[in-house]
Design a protein around this motif. Structure first.
Motif, mmCIF file in Angstrom:
data_model
loop_
_atom_site.group_PDB
_atom_site.id
_atom_site.type_symbol
_atom_site.label_atom_id
_atom_site.label_comp_id
_atom_site.label_asym_id
_atom_site.label_seq_id
_atom_site.Cartn_x
_atom_site.Cartn_y
_atom_site.Cartn_z
ATOM 1 N N ARG A 68 -3.318 7.351 3.206
ATOM 2 C CA ARG A 68 -3.201 5.906 3.438
ATOM 3 C C ARG A 68 -3.360 5.622 4.918
ATOM 4 O O ARG A 68 -2.790 6.320 5.757
ATOM 5 C CB ARG A 68 -1.838 5.380 2.978
ATOM 6 C CG ARG A 68 -1.647 3.871 3.234
ATOM 7 C CD ARG A 68 -0.263 3.413 2.835
ATOM 8 N NE ARG A 68 0.758 3.861 3.776
ATOM 9 C CZ ARG A 68 1.087 3.201 4.896
ATOM 10 N NH1 ARG A 68 0.454 2.097 5.233
ATOM 11 N NH2 ARG A 68 2.045 3.670 5.679
ATOM 12 N N ARG A 81 1.637 7.640 -6.284
ATOM 13 C CA ARG A 81 0.676 8.726 -6.471
ATOM 14 C C ARG A 81 1.266 10.061 -5.995
ATOM 15 O O ARG A 81 1.015 11.105 -6.595
ATOM 16 C CB ARG A 81 -0.614 8.411 -5.726
ATOM 17 C CG ARG A 81 -1.296 7.177 -6.280
ATOM 18 C CD ARG A 81 -2.654 6.952 -5.692
ATOM 19 N NE ARG A 81 -3.242 5.731 -6.198
ATOM 20 C CZ ARG A 81 -4.437 5.280 -5.865
ATOM 21 N NH1 ARG A 81 -5.180 5.969 -5.013
ATOM 22 N NH2 ARG A 81 -4.907 4.157 -6.374
ATOM 23 N N VAL A 108 -5.304 12.546 -0.921
ATOM 24 C CA VAL A 108 -5.034 11.106 -0.931
ATOM 25 C C VAL A 108 -4.361 10.759 0.387
ATOM 26 O O VAL A 108 -3.369 11.395 0.759
ATOM 27 C CB VAL A 108 -4.125 10.706 -2.112
ATOM 28 C CG1 VAL A 108 -3.802 9.211 -2.058
ATOM 29 C CG2 VAL A 108 -4.774 11.068 -3.436
ATOM 30 N N ALA A 132 0.835 -1.205 0.000
ATOM 31 C CA ALA A 132 0.000 0.000 0.000
ATOM 32 C C ALA A 132 0.866 1.251 0.000
ATOM 33 O O ALA A 132 0.549 2.237 -0.673
ATOM 34 C CB ALA A 132 -0.941 -0.012 1.200
ATOM 35 N N ARG A 133 1.956 1.235 0.733
ATOM 36 C CA ARG A 133 2.838 2.413 0.766
ATOM 37 C C ARG A 133 3.499 2.633 -0.596
ATOM 38 O O ARG A 133 3.700 3.766 -1.021
ATOM 39 C CB ARG A 133 3.897 2.263 1.853
ATOM 40 C CG ARG A 133 4.666 3.563 2.086
ATOM 41 C CD ARG A 133 5.377 3.572 3.431
ATOM 42 N NE ARG A 133 5.674 4.949 3.821
ATOM 43 C CZ ARG A 133 6.804 5.583 3.522
ATOM 44 N NH1 ARG A 133 7.740 4.973 2.823
ATOM 45 N NH2 ARG A 133 7.001 6.829 3.918
ATOM 46 N N TYR A 154 0.947 4.368 -2.646
ATOM 47 C CA TYR A 154 0.822 5.757 -2.207
ATOM 48 C C TYR A 154 1.991 6.602 -2.723
ATOM 49 O O TYR A 154 1.794 7.719 -3.213
ATOM 50 C CB TYR A 154 0.767 5.816 -0.681
ATOM 51 C CG TYR A 154 0.891 7.219 -0.138
ATOM 52 C CD1 TYR A 154 -0.207 8.062 -0.052
ATOM 53 C CD2 TYR A 154 2.137 7.723 0.260
ATOM 54 C CE1 TYR A 154 -0.089 9.363 0.411
ATOM 55 C CE2 TYR A 154 2.268 9.015 0.723
ATOM 56 C CZ TYR A 154 1.157 9.830 0.800
ATOM 57 O OH TYR A 154 1.288 11.124 1.249
ATOM 58 N N THR A 193 -9.073 8.252 -1.642
ATOM 59 C CA THR A 193 -8.927 9.425 -2.497
ATOM 60 C C THR A 193 -10.214 10.239 -2.461
ATOM 61 O O THR A 193 -11.294 9.704 -2.735
ATOM 62 C CB THR A 193 -8.622 9.024 -3.947
ATOM 63 O OG1 THR A 193 -7.434 8.225 -3.978
ATOM 64 C CG2 THR A 193 -8.423 10.259 -4.821
ATOM 65 N N ILE A 229 -6.054 2.818 0.791
ATOM 66 C CA ILE A 229 -5.771 4.155 0.277
ATOM 67 C C ILE A 229 -7.099 4.806 -0.093
ATOM 68 O O ILE A 229 -7.925 4.210 -0.798
ATOM 69 C CB ILE A 229 -4.849 4.096 -0.950
ATOM 70 C CG1 ILE A 229 -3.475 3.534 -0.531
ATOM 71 C CG2 ILE A 229 -4.682 5.469 -1.581
ATOM 72 C CD1 ILE A 229 -2.534 3.326 -1.681
#
Length: 274
Positions: free
Chosen positions: A231, A145, A229, A138-139, A142, A238, A236
């Motif tokens: 996390r 993005r 955005v 997930a990081r 992120y 948005t 995540i």
């Protein structure tokens, strides 16, 4: 003579049998040792635990209460009660995997302006937790993005006293001069500074905000779009909020628009942590 020959041969056969048995024992012991060594050498670290979130909330109701929606999306006076209910119910995004991607959208139009709001949730899963956990994956999503937004990478997440570096604080950079002829009616340019895009602290594990104005035109008003955005663990979120005035000559204020989105983002963090 014949009996003596038999007696001499038998002890020799017995000795050969004993030697063969001893060799078989050594061979068996060697195999046992190899098995033990193989088990010891082949042990691997336990895979990472799954992420905190195994599912996603209903996107049109997740922390988006009616009072907050009415503040962000004022309805036209001409709408009937049924139309107002439909407006604030939102429209869920089409999703083929409700455990991985969900979203919701709202649209409000009045004679003065059009406002759009969208909320999206993505649950990230690592398919090889021996090398990366769900949170790690997930990081990575992120950070991609954040990079696409052309904002400074904030570095590792730390605890304790926040780092006062400009890229890691919620303080806005010095506001640029407001464009000529684009101030909010009744307000001076200095009363509505441009806060700009930046990395945020205190919102989930990590977060950033983008603030963009559409190009000015002779007949079209400038629209402001604020996007946050953030996390939290392996999810995540948005948020995107756009305000488009009906008439040119004014732009939505940066501070007020950003604050509405930030408060909504904070309510979603609290909803996810319940």
């Amino acid at each position: 003579m014949q009996r003596k020959a038999v007696r001499r041969v038998l002890p020799g056969i017995a000795m050969l049998t004993a030697l063969a048995a001893g060799a078989a024992g050594c061979s068996s012991g060697g195999k046992g040792g190899d098995t033990s060594d193989s088990k010891a050498g082949g042990s691997q670290a336990a895979p990472a635990q799954p992420g905190k979130y195994r599912s996603l909330p209903a996107p049109c109701k997740a922390g988006v209460d009616s009072k907050r929606l009415k503040g962000m999306l004022p309805a036209a006076d001409s709408l009937t009660p049924e139309q107002r209910d439909q407006l604030y119910a939102g429209v869920a995004d089409a999703s083929y995997d409700g455990d991985r991607h969900v979203g919701c959208r709202w649209t409000a139009q009045t004679p003065e302006e059009t406002r759009l709001l969208s909320v999206g949730f993505e649950r990230v899963v690592s398919y090889d937790r021996a090398t990366a956990s769900d949170d790690d994956k997930a990081r990575q999503v992120y950070v991609r993005r954040l990079t696409d937004a052309k904002l400074p990478f904030p570095g590792p997440v730390t605890t304790g006293t926040p780092n006062p570096a400009p890229s890691q604080t919620t303080a806005a950079p010095p506001p640029p001069a407001a464009p000529s002829g684009t101030s909010t009616p009744g307000a001076s340019p200095s009363a509505s500074p441009e806060l700009g895009s930046r990395v945020l602290e205190g919102l989930g594990n990590e977060a950033f905000l983008e603030d963009k104005l559409s190009p000015a035109g002779a007949t079209a008003a400038q629209a402001r779009t604020v996007r946050i955005v953030f996390r939290t663990s392996n999810v995540i979120v948005t948020l995107e909020y756009s305000v488009q005035p009906a008439l040119p000559g004014a732009i939505p204020p940066s501070g007020e628009t950003q604050e509405k989105v930030r408060q909504l983002a904070q309510s979603l963090v609290e909803r996810l942590n319940e």
